[in-house]
Design a protein around this motif. Sequence first.
Motif, PDB file in Angstrom:
ATOM      1  N   ALA A 279       0.845  -1.196   0.000  1.00 43.42           N
ATOM      2  CA  ALA A 279       0.000   0.000   0.000  1.00 43.42           C
ATOM      3  C   ALA A 279       0.880   1.246   0.000  1.00 43.42           C
ATOM      4  CB  ALA A 279      -0.925  -0.008   1.212  1.00 43.42           C
ATOM      5  N   PHE A 280       2.040   1.176  -0.683  1.00 43.30           N
ATOM      6  CA  PHE A 280       3.005   2.273  -0.655  1.00 43.30           C
ATOM      7  C   PHE A 280       3.900   2.164  -1.886  1.00 43.30           C
ATOM      8  CE2 PHE A 280       4.638  -1.386   1.594  1.00 43.30           C
ATOM      9  CZ  PHE A 280       5.890  -1.574   1.027  1.00 43.30           C
ATOM     10  N   ASP A 281       4.677   3.184  -2.099  1.00 41.88           N
ATOM     11  CA  ASP A 281       5.687   3.206  -3.161  1.00 41.88           C
ATOM     12  C   ASP A 281       7.056   3.424  -2.537  1.00 41.88           C
ATOM     13  OD1 ASP A 281       3.850   3.030  -5.339  1.00 41.88           O
ATOM     14  OD2 ASP A 281       3.434   5.175  -5.144  1.00 41.88           O
TER      15      ASP A 281
ATOM     16  N   ALA B 241      14.142  -4.404  -6.640  1.00 41.02           N
ATOM     17  CA  ALA B 241      14.353  -2.969  -6.808  1.00 41.02           C
ATOM     18  C   ALA B 241      13.147  -2.194  -6.299  1.00 41.02           C
ATOM     19  CB  ALA B 241      14.637  -2.650  -8.275  1.00 41.02           C
ATOM     20  N   ASP B 242      12.550  -1.367  -7.133  1.00 41.04           N
ATOM     21  CA  ASP B 242      11.460  -0.507  -6.688  1.00 41.04           C
ATOM     22  C   ASP B 242      10.219  -1.310  -6.312  1.00 41.04           C
ATOM     23  OD1 ASP B 242      13.203   1.461  -7.330  1.00 41.04           O
ATOM     24  OD2 ASP B 242      12.125   2.180  -9.095  1.00 41.04           O
ATOM     25  N   VAL B 243       9.443  -0.756  -5.390  1.00 40.36           N
ATOM     26  CA  VAL B 243       8.150  -1.331  -5.000  1.00 40.36           C
ATOM     27  C   VAL B 243       7.078  -0.291  -5.301  1.00 40.36           C
ATOM     28  CG1 VAL B 243       6.727  -2.209  -3.111  1.00 40.36           C
ATOM     29  CG2 VAL B 243       9.173  -2.746  -3.180  1.00 40.36           C
ATOM     30  N   ARG B 244       6.040  -0.737  -6.012  1.00 44.12           N
ATOM     31  CA  ARG B 244       4.919   0.137  -6.328  1.00 44.12           C
ATOM     32  C   ARG B 244       3.670  -0.367  -5.626  1.00 44.12           C
ATOM     33  NH1 ARG B 244       6.837   4.831  -8.755  1.00 44.12           N
ATOM     34  NH2 ARG B 244       8.480   4.288 -10.253  1.00 44.12           N
ATOM     35  N   ALA B 245       2.770   0.563  -5.334  1.00 48.20           N
ATOM     36  CA  ALA B 245       1.506   0.168  -4.702  1.00 48.20           C
ATOM     37  C   ALA B 245       0.833  -0.924  -5.531  1.00 48.20           C
ATOM     38  CB  ALA B 245       0.596   1.381  -4.575  1.00 48.20           C
ATOM     39  N   GLY B 246       0.414  -1.994  -4.835  1.00 53.52           N
ATOM     40  CA  GLY B 246      -0.194  -3.137  -5.497  1.00 53.52           C
ATOM     41  C   GLY B 246       0.761  -4.274  -5.756  1.00 53.52           C
ATOM     42  N   ASP B 247       2.079  -4.009  -5.749  1.00 54.09           N
ATOM     43  CA  ASP B 247       3.051  -5.087  -5.937  1.00 54.09           C
ATOM     44  C   ASP B 247       3.007  -6.058  -4.753  1.00 54.09           C
ATOM     45  OD1 ASP B 247       3.871  -3.867  -8.238  1.00 54.09           O
ATOM     46  OD2 ASP B 247       5.795  -3.137  -7.446  1.00 54.09           O
ATOM     47  N   PRO B 248       3.221  -7.353  -4.994  1.00 57.81           N
ATOM     48  CA  PRO B 248       3.264  -8.296  -3.873  1.00 57.81           C
ATOM     49  C   PRO B 248       4.557  -8.148  -3.076  1.00 57.81           C
ATOM     50  CG  PRO B 248       3.744  -9.431  -5.942  1.00 57.81           C
ATOM     51  CD  PRO B 248       3.355  -8.016  -6.302  1.00 57.81           C
TER      52      PRO B 248
END
Length: 433
Positions: A357-359, A412-419
Amino acid sequence: MTRPLIDDCFRPNAPDRAANHDDVVALLKSRLSPIADIESIELADANGRTLSTSITAPRDLPGHNNAAVDGFAFRQTDTLRERGGRLPLVGTAAAGHPFPGTVPEGAAVRILTGAVVPKGVDTVVMQEDADVTGAGESAGGAETVAVPAGLKPGANVRPAGEDARAGERLLDAGHRIRPQDLALLAATGHADVNCFKRLTVGIASTGDELVTPGVRTLNPGEVYDANSDMLIAIAASAGAEAIRLDRFPDDEAAVRDALAAACNRCDVILTSGGASKGSADHMANVLSEIGHRHHWQINIKPGRPVLFGQIGETAVIGLPGNPVAAFVCALLYVWPMLRRLGGADWPEPTRLTLPAAFDVTKRKTGRREYWRAWTEVANGRLEAHKFPRDGSGLITGIVSASGLIEIAEDHADVRAGDPVTFIPFSSYGIADR
């Protein structure tokens, strides 16, 4: 059987390079085994203790066929199953007061929950599904019961051994006893069990700047000791008997004396601060002098420098001084170590895959990271939320959290919705917030 620590059991396979988290866990799992002695414990004192031997059932549970409900017991026949019928009542069976003898063919007995099912009957009809005619209202003045059609033979009867059979293994060695386990042990007649003794874990913080809360106000440059009580609680949640040691000052001779004294009373010594190679970090020098010492540079954040060693049969672990780093490293390495040394198998934490729930962008790869996190339900699904600040000295982060988000070295990057992988603190015996 228990055995002593392997000599130099914390020696890394590749001492000249930083180790990944998985490599550290694999080495600890392969090198460590239970070191605690064994004692007999009465059930009343056994909750939370670790079994040293497997437990089998000495008798069937239940020990006899018994009624699952209050009702009427009779022998089912094809005629009664198809049409139902009325049967005379010839007595009562209650828990602890069995019906004497055999129930005559074509008769029934009133039976209460838990009572032994008498000889001559095999089925129980619930009292609310039956109709009893009182004395004087039927031929001969005896009570009768009308049983309905359709009951299967054996209905509402708990067979002997339904829960456990004599000789069946109930609990394995290494199992940590819970309240529900006590019920099973008592029901099968166990009055006491053989358990591993609790490990004695000495907890000490290091550094002249530390002051115990409540002792006095702080002088310039001093801080309150935030780690000791936290680590005592973590060790206790692993089943150990945690004791507070005096603070280790920034003096090599004093550290030597303190470690030597602690080894006489502790199975494990756990310190925070002084785990690196700084000029005032005397733990490393003393441990090398009187035992074995290994600096572990672990590719994790928060954490990285962790000191593993031993003095004789006493394991020594030195954690980072920053409270968040000490907390995370204690959960990842110390908590499972204490469980294993205390008799259990190495416990694997629960890992939940949840949408973020975050980036987080521009993350530097190469280290495994553990972010303070909690979960919330949104749009009918559970999501992982990250504490916005990552400093290893921010205690409010671990207070706000109910678990850790584990980010792999190459992620690497984490986007909202990614597991993402969420490890709840309950995996380490810590209650949810």
